[in-house]
Design an enzyme around this catalytic site. Sequence first.
Site, PDB file in Angstrom:
ATOM      1  N   CYS A 133      -3.460  10.946   1.797  1.00  0.00           N
ATOM      2  CA  CYS A 133      -2.830   9.638   1.579  1.00  0.00           C
ATOM      3  C   CYS A 133      -1.480   9.800   0.923  1.00  0.00           C
ATOM      4  CB  CYS A 133      -3.723   8.789   0.692  1.00  0.00           C
ATOM      5  SG  CYS A 133      -5.423   8.797   1.234  1.00  0.00           S
TER       6      CYS A 133
ATOM      7  N   LYS B 180       0.830  -1.213   0.000  1.00  0.00           N
ATOM      8  CA  LYS B 180       0.000   0.000   0.000  1.00  0.00           C
ATOM      9  C   LYS B 180       0.865   1.265   0.000  1.00  0.00           C
ATOM     10  CE  LYS B 180      -2.943   3.100   0.405  1.00  0.00           C
ATOM     11  NZ  LYS B 180      -4.309   3.322   0.685  1.00  0.00           N
TER      12      LYS B 180
HETATM   13  N1  SAJ Z   1      -2.149  14.845  -8.695  1.00  0.00           N
HETATM   14  C1  SAJ Z   1      -1.328  15.598  -9.514  1.00  0.00           C
HETATM   15  N2  SAJ Z   1      -1.018  15.106 -10.753  1.00  0.00           N
HETATM   16  C2  SAJ Z   1      -1.482  13.908 -11.195  1.00  0.00           C
HETATM   17  C3  SAJ Z   1      -2.299  13.143 -10.356  1.00  0.00           C
HETATM   18  C4  SAJ Z   1      -2.617  13.639  -9.089  1.00  0.00           C
HETATM   19  O1  SAJ Z   1      -0.886  16.700  -9.165  1.00  0.00           O
HETATM   20  O2  SAJ Z   1      -1.178  13.541 -12.354  1.00  0.00           O
HETATM   21  C5  SAJ Z   1      -2.484  15.360  -7.354  1.00  0.00           C
HETATM   22  C6  SAJ Z   1      -3.979  15.595  -7.153  1.00  0.00           C
HETATM   23  O3  SAJ Z   1      -4.357  16.843  -7.657  1.00  0.00           O
HETATM   24  C7  SAJ Z   1      -4.102  15.514  -5.643  1.00  0.00           C
HETATM   25  C8  SAJ Z   1      -3.063  14.459  -5.284  1.00  0.00           C
HETATM   26  O4  SAJ Z   1      -2.185  14.370  -6.388  1.00  0.00           O
HETATM   27  O5  SAJ Z   1      -3.754  16.752  -5.040  1.00  0.00           O
HETATM   28  C9  SAJ Z   1      -3.630  13.094  -4.971  1.00  0.00           C
HETATM   29  O6  SAJ Z   1      -4.709  12.773  -5.832  1.00  0.00           O
HETATM   30  P1  SAJ Z   1      -4.936  11.323  -6.479  1.00  0.00           P
HETATM   31  O7  SAJ Z   1      -6.146  11.375  -7.315  1.00  0.00           O
HETATM   32  O8  SAJ Z   1      -3.702  10.868  -7.164  1.00  0.00           O
HETATM   33  O9  SAJ Z   1      -5.097  10.337  -5.234  1.00  0.00           O
HETATM   34  P2  SAJ Z   1      -5.981  10.334  -3.865  1.00  0.00           P
HETATM   35  O10 SAJ Z   1      -5.134  10.913  -2.785  1.00  0.00           O
HETATM   36  O11 SAJ Z   1      -7.334  10.883  -4.064  1.00  0.00           O
HETATM   37  O12 SAJ Z   1      -6.136   8.721  -3.637  1.00  0.00           O
HETATM   38  C10 SAJ Z   1      -4.952   7.909  -3.588  1.00  0.00           C
HETATM   39  C11 SAJ Z   1      -5.135   6.718  -4.529  1.00  0.00           C
HETATM   40  N3  SAJ Z   1      -3.878   6.020  -4.715  1.00  0.00           N
HETATM   41  C12 SAJ Z   1      -3.346   5.780  -5.945  1.00  0.00           C
HETATM   42  O13 SAJ Z   1      -3.883   6.153  -6.971  1.00  0.00           O
HETATM   43  C13 SAJ Z   1      -2.051   5.018  -5.979  1.00  0.00           C
HETATM   44  C14 SAJ Z   1      -6.195   5.756  -3.979  1.00  0.00           C
HETATM   45  O14 SAJ Z   1      -6.289   4.576  -4.780  1.00  0.00           O
HETATM   46  C15 SAJ Z   1      -5.849   5.378  -2.530  1.00  0.00           C
HETATM   47  O15 SAJ Z   1      -6.833   4.507  -1.970  1.00  0.00           O
HETATM   48  C16 SAJ Z   1      -5.818   6.658  -1.705  1.00  0.00           C
HETATM   49  O16 SAJ Z   1      -4.761   7.483  -2.225  1.00  0.00           O
HETATM   50  C17 SAJ Z   1      -5.560   6.270  -0.257  1.00  0.00           C
HETATM   51  O17 SAJ Z   1      -6.512   6.320   0.533  1.00  0.00           O
HETATM   52  O18 SAJ Z   1      -4.432   5.868   0.076  1.00  0.00           O
END
Ligand code: SAJ
Length: 414
Positions: free
Chosen positions: A267, A213
């Site tokens: 996360c 994870k």
């Molecule tokens: N972000 C970027 N650029 C990207 C992708 C995301 O700047 O290309 C930023 C987003 O704007 C945000 C942050 O990253 O601020 C996180 O967003 P996210 O959509 O990547 O993820 P979370 O935090 O909503 O959810 C993540 C997920 N993990 C993965 O995709 C590996 C989810 O599956 C997990 O269950 C969750 O963390 C968790 O609870 O750990």
Amino acid sequence: MHTFSRVSVIGLGYIGLPTAAVIASRGVDVLGVDVSEHAVNTINQGKIHIVEPDLDMLVQAAVTTGKLKASLTPEPAEAFMIAVPTPFKDNKSPDLSYIRAAVENIAPVISKGNLIVLESTSPVGTTDQISAWLAELRPDLIMPHQDPDKADVFIAHCPERVLPGRVLQELVSNDRIIGGITERCAARAVDLYHLFVRGECLLTNARTAEMAKLTENSFRDVNIAFANELSMICDHLKINVWELIKLANRHPRVNILLPGPGVGGHCIAVDPWFIVDSAPEQAQIIRKAREINDSKPHYVADKIKQAADQFKKPVIACLGLAFKADIDDLRESPALDIAMSLIRDNVGEILLVEPNIKQLPAKYAAHADKLTPLPQALERANVLVVLVDHKQFKTLHPADVATKVVIDTRGIFG
Ligand code: SAJ
């Protein structure tokens, strides 16, 4: 295969409540336990205290049919799922106090044959720690680390992996990693997850499941850091980073993520620190990625300040405050941090635009009393900052903003 007729979920937040409701919808009696009286009362009225698409209907149905109940105190059950927060402390080391409290809470009601599953994202070794804590709290029961064959209780880790905004789909469709303290523990946990998971259940040991994870979220963090670093390099070299990434991604083995104003949520910005804390010497890229992503909001704020300096009376519209697109979640949001720092530093008149919320939470009232509707912000601002790529902003045409200085941290204008 073992069947479960009564399951208890400890922690009714973004993971625990949807999990409890989904299991209840499969006809199992579920008791959800939370320390918040507000959460417990809200759920027992068939309502929800968090925002997640379709969760309201599911909880209402589960409560109305009597399958889901919430309580402040645990009761005996066949399986206990722990879904409580695991934040980090000021020194970035993991804070396991919520897990410890959950374990202390359920210890008096567990009995022979029970399964305990940790769902909270946790540092390597936490599941073993739970077994050790329970051995202390319940010396009358044999824990799996004490005697794998004669253990009275099964303990496993099955980290949650759902994406906020898509929780109900992903809870069912995602593959799950199930790590047991022993193989028997893992096998028992698989029977529980087969109640509602359509994805595959992949078996391993508890430490590997914990690390898996943390690895998933660190992988994403490192890749976002790469994109964020590229965006700063491109600013320096006067290259359009969005065009660059589109072009580079046409290579069959390149897939660069998108830069942004920083990494938010609870996360991805937290979990990599658990790896750094466990292996500080070895975890170099992972630590650096965290530092790069944490530095990005400051970089963006400085850029906005420079743009504002061109105007006698800067009026700066901040488009978006949530931590990512099309959600209302402001927690750990770089967009909100940037907007608040502009207000704090008196950079000009700051207009906050966030179409997904009606009003700012009370704790920001000292900084800003109201949100500005998008059309008004477009009319008034001389500096326009895109902080979140909400769908409402993506329909903007470059012509709508042609007279303004635009800082587009999400690439909606390409
Ligand atoms: N972000 C970027 N650029 C990207 C992708 C995301 O700047 O290309 C930023 C987003 O704007 C945000 C942050 O990253 O601020 C996180 O967003 P996210 O959509 O990547 O993820 P979370 O935090 O909503 O959810 C993540 C997920 N993990 C993965 O995709 C590996 C989810 O599956 C997990 O269950 C969750 O963390 C968790 O609870 O750990």
